[in-house]
Design a protein around this motif. Structure first.
Motif, PDB file in Angstrom:
ATOM      1  N   SER A  71       0.846  -1.191   0.000  1.00 32.07           N
ATOM      2  CA  SER A  71       0.000   0.000   0.000  1.00 32.07           C
ATOM      3  C   SER A  71       0.882   1.241   0.000  1.00 32.07           C
ATOM      4  CB  SER A  71      -0.921   0.029   1.222  1.00 32.07           C
ATOM      5  OG  SER A  71      -0.216   0.435   2.387  1.00 32.07           O
TER       6      SER A  71
ATOM      7  N   ASP B 125      -6.599  -8.035   6.245  1.00 38.89           N
ATOM      8  CA  ASP B 125      -6.046  -9.050   7.148  1.00 38.89           C
ATOM      9  C   ASP B 125      -7.157  -9.959   7.664  1.00 38.89           C
ATOM     10  OD1 ASP B 125      -3.372  -9.631   8.690  1.00 38.89           O
ATOM     11  OD2 ASP B 125      -4.952  -9.751  10.190  1.00 38.89           O
TER      12      ASP B 125
ATOM     13  N   GLN C  90      -5.175  -2.835   6.085  1.00 36.16           N
ATOM     14  CA  GLN C  90      -5.194  -3.804   7.181  1.00 36.16           C
ATOM     15  C   GLN C  90      -6.549  -4.482   7.334  1.00 36.16           C
ATOM     16  OE1 GLN C  90      -3.691  -1.343  10.364  1.00 36.16           O
ATOM     17  NE2 GLN C  90      -1.558  -1.856   9.932  1.00 36.16           N
ATOM     18  N   ALA C  91      -7.592  -3.897   6.715  1.00 36.26           N
ATOM     19  CA  ALA C  91      -8.904  -4.551   6.739  1.00 36.26           C
ATOM     20  C   ALA C  91      -8.864  -5.881   5.988  1.00 36.26           C
ATOM     21  CB  ALA C  91      -9.956  -3.643   6.116  1.00 36.26           C
TER      22      ALA C  91
ATOM     23  N   SER D  40       4.370  -0.595   3.105  1.00 38.33           N
ATOM     24  CA  SER D  40       3.442   0.526   2.919  1.00 38.33           C
ATOM     25  C   SER D  40       4.122   1.785   2.390  1.00 38.33           C
ATOM     26  CB  SER D  40       2.742   0.839   4.237  1.00 38.33           C
ATOM     27  OG  SER D  40       3.691   1.162   5.249  1.00 38.33           O
TER      28      SER D  40
ATOM     29  N   GLN E 198      -0.487   6.435   2.967  1.00 35.65           N
ATOM     30  CA  GLN E 198      -1.805   6.981   3.263  1.00 35.65           C
ATOM     31  C   GLN E 198      -2.861   5.882   3.431  1.00 35.65           C
ATOM     32  OE1 GLN E 198       0.138   7.901   0.703  1.00 35.65           O
ATOM     33  NE2 GLN E 198       0.801   9.955   1.304  1.00 35.65           N
ATOM     34  N   GLN E 199      -2.650   4.727   2.826  1.00 33.20           N
ATOM     35  CA  GLN E 199      -3.654   3.664   2.874  1.00 33.20           C
ATOM     36  C   GLN E 199      -3.258   2.508   3.794  1.00 33.20           C
ATOM     37  OE1 GLN E 199      -4.036   3.192  -1.513  1.00 33.20           O
ATOM     38  NE2 GLN E 199      -6.193   3.644  -1.184  1.00 33.20           N
ATOM     39  N   LYS E 200      -2.275   2.771   4.633  1.00 30.60           N
ATOM     40  CA  LYS E 200      -1.777   1.714   5.512  1.00 30.60           C
ATOM     41  C   LYS E 200      -2.871   1.159   6.410  1.00 30.60           C
ATOM     42  CE  LYS E 200       1.963   0.771   8.809  1.00 30.60           C
ATOM     43  NZ  LYS E 200       3.156   1.341   9.485  1.00 30.60           N
ATOM     44  N   GLU E 201      -3.703   2.034   6.977  1.00 27.10           N
ATOM     45  CA  GLU E 201      -4.761   1.566   7.872  1.00 27.10           C
ATOM     46  C   GLU E 201      -5.858   0.846   7.102  1.00 27.10           C
ATOM     47  OE1 GLU E 201      -6.246   4.602  10.414  1.00 27.10           O
ATOM     48  OE2 GLU E 201      -4.289   5.083  11.271  1.00 27.10           O
ATOM     49  N   GLN E 202      -6.198   1.350   5.903  1.00 33.61           N
ATOM     50  CA  GLN E 202      -7.254   0.721   5.108  1.00 33.61           C
ATOM     51  C   GLN E 202      -6.891  -0.696   4.686  1.00 33.61           C
ATOM     52  OE1 GLN E 202      -7.416   4.326   2.403  1.00 33.61           O
ATOM     53  NE2 GLN E 202      -9.533   3.664   2.279  1.00 33.61           N
TER      54      GLN E 202
END
Length: 378
Positions: free
Chosen positions: A41, A53, A50-51, A68, A44-48
């Protein structure tokens, strides 16, 4: 739109289209015989990302890591860093989540290593024809899901085409598109239209490519104005996703011309944003070529709303409705860069239906820089 599955007749491409289809991702990984994916990723999309996972673990697939740091225009030093990370994690495939930056990195890793590449595009421009080692799921992208890879080294962007860059499966799940912002929805969608438009007058175009190009352009041109005014319109999002897929299919099937040459020159040499650059350049490149492609201009006008029989007007109206920025200067390009850009663009030109002439080309680039409306008077 109704869900569907499609298997390419001329290659290993497979498309899974429909709301909620991301749940099929673990099965697609297993179908490829893999079990240790590395997620990719942008920061900026690191958290998104992770969905994914949880989606994968629900199917008994555990990611081995997350890289990322994907970067615009696929710099080779970033690719080298990601390659080492994949090796250290013992990854047996990569899953790219995002737009052109992330998908480009996934393609670069795949072509260098042979690792299977699973793509989850998040913009319309990247919702392109799957490439052999890729499973794609667009949110809405401009990430180049084609057998084409563009990379940047020493300030210059180069491209290459190879069937080995093609993904195996593309998963289009409209649920992932619902949070894509207005501006990114608009520019990534126009980026996809640009691929289809150039395919209409490509030297090796054909009737099938024309059908895909026109239907893809029509779907996007009709749905994008709805989306920018109603971001949660599921039907419009689905239509845009469908149009982006069609536009991506044609990009990998035929050659590109002046529009893509200009965008690669401007993006790679002046670090301009990919989708925004394509959006600004498109009507001007078409205007440059207009005298030599009357039949293409007629067909294009028929699928652009409010064109009144004039494709250039139709594109200008569309960009106005989408409320996008129209000048490259708004993204940091300096006026003195216009001459340099013209020199680079004429130094190694793509095939084009109209001869590449330096002065008319320079004026075309200047108009892109200034943010003027396109007009066919060169």
């Amino acid at each position: 739109m109704q869900p569907f599955e499609y298997s390419g007749a001329n290659g290993p491409s497979r498309v899974i289209f429909g709301q909620g289809s991301v749940s099929k991702l673990p099965d697609e990984v297993k179908r490829l015989g893999k079990s240790a994916p590395l997620l990719l990723s942008t920061p900026q999309q690191k958290e998104q990302v992770q969905a994914l996972d949880g989606v994968l673990k629900n199917g008994s697939i555990t990611p081995v890591g997350l890289y990322s740091n994907a970067t615009m225009h696929t710099p080779t030093h970033i690719t080298d860093e990601a390659l080492q990370y994949a090796k250290d994690c013992n990854a047996d495939c990569v899953i790219s989540f995002g737009g052109g930056s992330t998908i480009g990195l996934g393609k670069a890793i795949s072509i260098r290593t042979g690792l299977q590449h699973i793509c989850i595009p998040t913009t319309y421009a990247g919702s392109k024809q799957p490439t052999r080692h890729c499973i794609c799921m667009p949110l809405m992208i401009l990430g180049d899901m084609t057998p084409i890879l563009g990379e940047t080294a020493d300030g210059k962007k180069t491209t290459r085409s190879d069937p080995k860059i093609l993904p195996t499966t593309t998963i289009y799940d409209v649920d992932f598109t619902m949070t894509l912002p207005e501006s990114m929805s608009a520019t990534s969608g126009v980026n996809a239209i640009a691929h289809a438009v150039e395919a209409l007058y490509a030297r090796n175009t054909n009737p099938v490519i024309n059908l895909l190009s026109l239907d893809g352009t029509k779907a996007l041109a009709e749905s994008l104005p709805i989306i920018v005014n109603s971001l949660q319109d599921v039907e419009a999002r689905s239509r845009a996703q469908y149009g982006a897929w069609l536009c991506g299919m044609v990009l990998g099937a035929v050659g590109m011309s002046l529009h893509h040459k200009l965008c690669h020159t401007l993006g790679g040499s002046f670090n301009l944003p990919h989708a925004e650059t394509h959006t600004i350049v498109l009507p001007h490149a078409i205007a440059y070529n207009a005298p030599n492609i009357p039949e293409t201009m007629r067909k294009l006008a028929e699928v652009l709303p409010e064109s009144d029989g004039d494709a250039i007007k139709g594109l200008n109206v569309l960009l106005t409705k989408l409320k996008v920025k129209r000048g490259l200067k708004e993204f940091g390009m300096k006026e003195e860069d216009v001459d340099k850009a013209a020199e680079i663009a004429v130094s190694n030109p793509y095939w084009n239906p109209r001869d590449i002439e330096k002065e008319p080309l320079r004026e075309t680039i200047r108009r892109c820089w200034a943010g003027e409306e396109a007009r066919a008077d060169l």
